[in-house]
Design a protein around this motif. Structure first.
Motif, PDB file in Angstrom:
ATOM      1  N   ALA A   4      -8.666 -20.125 -13.727  1.00  9.50           N
ATOM      2  CA  ALA A   4      -7.778 -20.770 -14.695  1.00  9.50           C
ATOM      3  C   ALA A   4      -8.437 -20.837 -16.066  1.00  9.50           C
ATOM      4  N   ALA A  19      -8.432 -17.415 -17.507  1.00 15.50           N
ATOM      5  CA  ALA A  19      -7.097 -17.024 -17.946  1.00 15.50           C
ATOM      6  C   ALA A  19      -6.804 -17.613 -19.321  1.00 15.50           C
ATOM      7  N   LEU A  20      -7.190 -18.884 -19.519  1.00 16.34           N
ATOM      8  CA  LEU A  20      -6.959 -19.528 -20.807  1.00 16.34           C
ATOM      9  C   LEU A  20      -7.740 -18.833 -21.907  1.00 16.34           C
ATOM     10  N   ARG A  56      10.842 -18.102 -13.819  1.00 11.17           N
ATOM     11  CA  ARG A  56      10.185 -19.226 -14.493  1.00 11.17           C
ATOM     12  C   ARG A  56       8.865 -19.555 -13.795  1.00 11.17           C
ATOM     13  N   GLN A  74       5.176 -19.418 -15.388  1.00  9.79           N
ATOM     14  CA  GLN A  74       4.355 -20.633 -15.440  1.00  9.79           C
ATOM     15  C   GLN A  74       2.971 -20.394 -14.841  1.00  9.79           C
ATOM     16  N   ARG A  75       2.921 -19.607 -13.760  1.00  2.37           N
ATOM     17  CA  ARG A  75       1.641 -19.307 -13.124  1.00  2.37           C
ATOM     18  C   ARG A  75       0.783 -18.438 -14.017  1.00  2.37           C
ATOM     19  N   LEU A 102       7.937 -23.179 -21.454  1.00  8.07           N
ATOM     20  CA  LEU A 102       7.429 -23.230 -20.086  1.00  8.07           C
ATOM     21  C   LEU A 102       6.336 -24.262 -19.871  1.00  8.07           C
ATOM     22  N   ASN A 133       2.279 -25.064 -20.323  1.00 11.01           N
ATOM     23  CA  ASN A 133       1.145 -24.165 -20.156  1.00 11.01           C
ATOM     24  C   ASN A 133       0.591 -24.317 -18.751  1.00 11.01           C
ATOM     25  N   GLY A 134       0.989 -23.393 -17.890  1.00 14.65           N
ATOM     26  CA  GLY A 134       0.608 -23.465 -16.474  1.00 14.65           C
ATOM     27  C   GLY A 134      -0.888 -23.513 -16.265  1.00 14.65           C
ATOM     28  N   ALA A 135      -1.607 -22.645 -16.939  1.00 17.59           N
ATOM     29  CA  ALA A 135      -3.056 -22.576 -16.743  1.00 17.59           C
ATOM     30  C   ALA A 135      -3.721 -23.880 -17.185  1.00 17.59           C
ATOM     31  N   ALA A 136      -3.307 -24.401 -18.346  1.00 15.18           N
ATOM     32  CA  ALA A 136      -3.896 -25.648 -18.827  1.00 15.18           C
ATOM     33  C   ALA A 136      -3.570 -26.778 -17.860  1.00 15.18           C
ATOM     34  N   ARG A 137      -2.327 -26.795 -17.353  1.00 20.29           N
ATOM     35  CA  ARG A 137      -1.932 -27.847 -16.445  1.00 20.29           C
ATOM     36  C   ARG A 137      -2.714 -27.755 -15.132  1.00 20.29           C
ATOM     37  N   ALA A 138      -2.937 -26.516 -14.668  1.00 17.55           N
ATOM     38  CA  ALA A 138      -3.697 -26.327 -13.426  1.00 17.55           C
ATOM     39  C   ALA A 138      -5.114 -26.882 -13.586  1.00 17.55           C
ATOM     40  N   LEU A 139      -5.718 -26.623 -14.755  1.00 22.43           N
ATOM     41  CA  LEU A 139      -7.069 -27.124 -15.003  1.00 22.43           C
ATOM     42  C   LEU A 139      -7.097 -28.642 -14.996  1.00 22.43           C
ATOM     43  N   SER A 157      -2.636 -26.076  -8.562  1.00 21.13           N
ATOM     44  CA  SER A 157      -2.150 -24.870  -9.222  1.00 21.13           C
ATOM     45  C   SER A 157      -0.641 -24.725  -9.101  1.00 21.13           C
TER      46      SER A 157
END
Lengths: 356, 356
Positions: free
Chosen positions: A62, A65-66, A121, A125-126, B58, B60-66, B71
């Motif tokens: 993650a 990815a960022l 979506r 999001q992933r 959307l 930020n999926g990656a930021a939210r996962a962190l 995930s």
């Protein structure tokens, strides 16, 4: 088990500090060795990667990815996985992505428009570096959601009106026309079609267009009740064929929109006591393994599912890496002549008409 | 098209600032409305979510996962997608995960041990909240990679020796024994088996054990050449059946390790001029749609593939949310009697033996 491996087994996932400790180097050196391998000596690199592998150190996907704005994953948005033809494509797509070091996220929509938008979506999001789509007929919401700069390819179609995405597929209409011309050449004149549902499915619609075009060349038309649109399933194919056989003047040949429908049609014909191909010709579209070896083996259109998956993977991987992708080529979808088509039985047309 | 939507179409993905501008509120309000919906008024919430939806925002999926260390995705590691039985499971798994708001990452290993380890590494790197495994026979590297605190379930097995993970599956050995006892009850004594490759596949091994146990109850044994282990494919099933039929004293009934092998066996029997079930009984394992409607329809074991997928999704979703999961239940895998089994032909056993 070494001390560090033991701590990790107790505590969970290895961190960069564990790798540094195990390799006897600093955290900064681990980071350099893994992220800029050329910046350290081969000996040091081997020591670090060895420790990382031994401890199962994964890095932080993650975080990476960022930082890189690339996720290392591709998305596939498919109508369903529960049809071997899509599974074959996605399986090949996944294996080729794996060779590129890219992982796969799959969303399957069950031929439902709202679920498709939701699926896209979720994929976005992933975080995906690209998307494989099946066909170009999607809801406005789905198109609106697709970022204009995200690599995406349309499969199953060789081109799509008004869609700027590269198409990696075949000519559905031309293939359907070819198999219809085969029936015409055998002498059939009363030809029916059990098609898929054309609404929201550009492949199904193109196959209807192709059959209609070939019939028009012979001065024939295609309309209900000889044209039936049905959901792609064995049961629907069977029901549609039963309805066609109940007509006062039933067809002597039936073109089916996919192999599931064709298989259902064969089941219904057998139940009605008709011999295929002596009494009735039936064709499919997909070329599934089981039906290629059926009794009789199915005459059908071969859909290059695995080849589309492989080419889509190569195309998306190149685009995501900022490289020139291989040009999207139109693939062949040849007619495969097997055992379910033959000239119409002479005795059929007149006696049936007489009986009606 | 509004001014903001236009800017986004030109520039790419909508950001939180675009949503704030479109909704006429501050960035902080957008964040509160989306992340803590109860902290704002319903009217404000509707205005923000409306703008976010319209602009395709959307988050930020990656930021939210962190931040959350979750995930929002589950992983599935399957031997192959190119078999409808796994596709049916994964399709149901995906649809149930979707209902939980969880997305799916699939890795397919092509029945290759090294590819399986690589597939799991990829899933873990992407970040998953849980893993669906098929069977419990995996390489030491695969097990070593699986974080001990990550939710994971084993499917296709009702229990697995030495494996602490919950099992959501059925009793392969018991099901194989049941279908073998059916053949014994019909009067068969010379029973062969075309099994899957047992190495690294605990389901295939359990099915062999089950057939062997049922035969032992009748004082019979199972060994080569009456036991053939083959890769799961139509072609291998066909080749194995041809070899069995070439024996001086061929079997009168053959239990197959899956439906692909059984279908291949039926093709080979037909080629050899044998009628099924009059001359030869054949059974499968999976209960694929096409073979349920074959001619004759296949007697087989029904594998509850979709049910395993749904239950695995519920189980993993509960674990990932820190809730008590539903207890992992053993599912039924009933024998489905159809048209490919019958008593052995009287004329067969003696004349064939005499000829040898």
């Amino acid at each position: 088990m070494g001390e560090i491996a033991y701590k990790i087994a107790v505590r969970g996932r290895a961190g960069i500090r564990d790798v540094a400790e195990a390799a006897g180097v600093s955290v900064a050196t681990v980071s350099r060795a893994l992220n800029k391998p050329d910046s350290v000596t081969p000996v040091l690199r081997a020591r670090v990667t060895d420790a990382a592998r031994r401890l199962g150190y994964l890095g932080n996907g993650a975080a990476r990815a960022l930082a890189s704005r690339r996720s290392g994953a591709m998305g596939a948005l498919v109508p369903t996985l529960d049809n071997p033809i899509f599974a074959a494509c996605i399986d090949a797509f996944q294996q080729r992505l794996d060779a590129h070091g890219i992982s796969l996220l799959v969303a399957s929509a069950g031929y439902d428009a709202a679920a498709e938008t939701r699926g896209l979506r979720t994929l976005l999001q992933r975080g995906v570096d690209g998307i494989l789509l099946v066909g170009a007929a999607h809801e406005p919401e789905t198109w609106a959601l697709l970022p204009p700069d995200l690599p995406a390819v349309v499969t199953w179609m060789h081109r799509a009106e008004g869609c700027a995405l590269p198409c990696i597929g075949f000519d559905n209409a031309a293939a359907a026309a070819r198999i219809t011309r085969h029936l015409l050449a055998l002498g059939h004149r009363r030809i029916g079609m059990i098609a898929g549902l054309a609404r929201g499915n550009d492949r199904a619609a193109a196959r209807i267009d192709g059959v209609r075009a070939a019939l028009a060349e012979a001065g024939l038309t295609l309309a209900p009740p000889l044209l039936a649109e049905r959901a792609y399933s064995v049961a629907e194919g069977s029901a549609a064929m039963a309805a066609l056989l109940a007509l006062p003047d039933p067809p002597t040949a039936v073109v089916c929109g996919n192999d599931h429908l064709a298989f259902g049609a064969l089941v219904a014909a057998r139940r009605a006591g008709l011999a295929v191909p002596a009494d009735l010709s039936v064709t499919g579209f997909d070329d599934l393994d089981f039906l290629a070896h059926g009794d009789p083996p199915l005459t059908t259109v071969h859909v290059p599912a695995a080849e589309m998956g492989r080419r889509a993977a190569d195309h998306l991987a190149a685009l995501a890496a900022g490289k020139e992708p291989p040009p999207p080529a139109e693939l062949e979808a040849p007619v495969v002549l097997r055992g379910t088509t033959a000239p119409p039985a002479r005795r059929r047309a007149t006696p049936r008409r007489a009986r009606a």
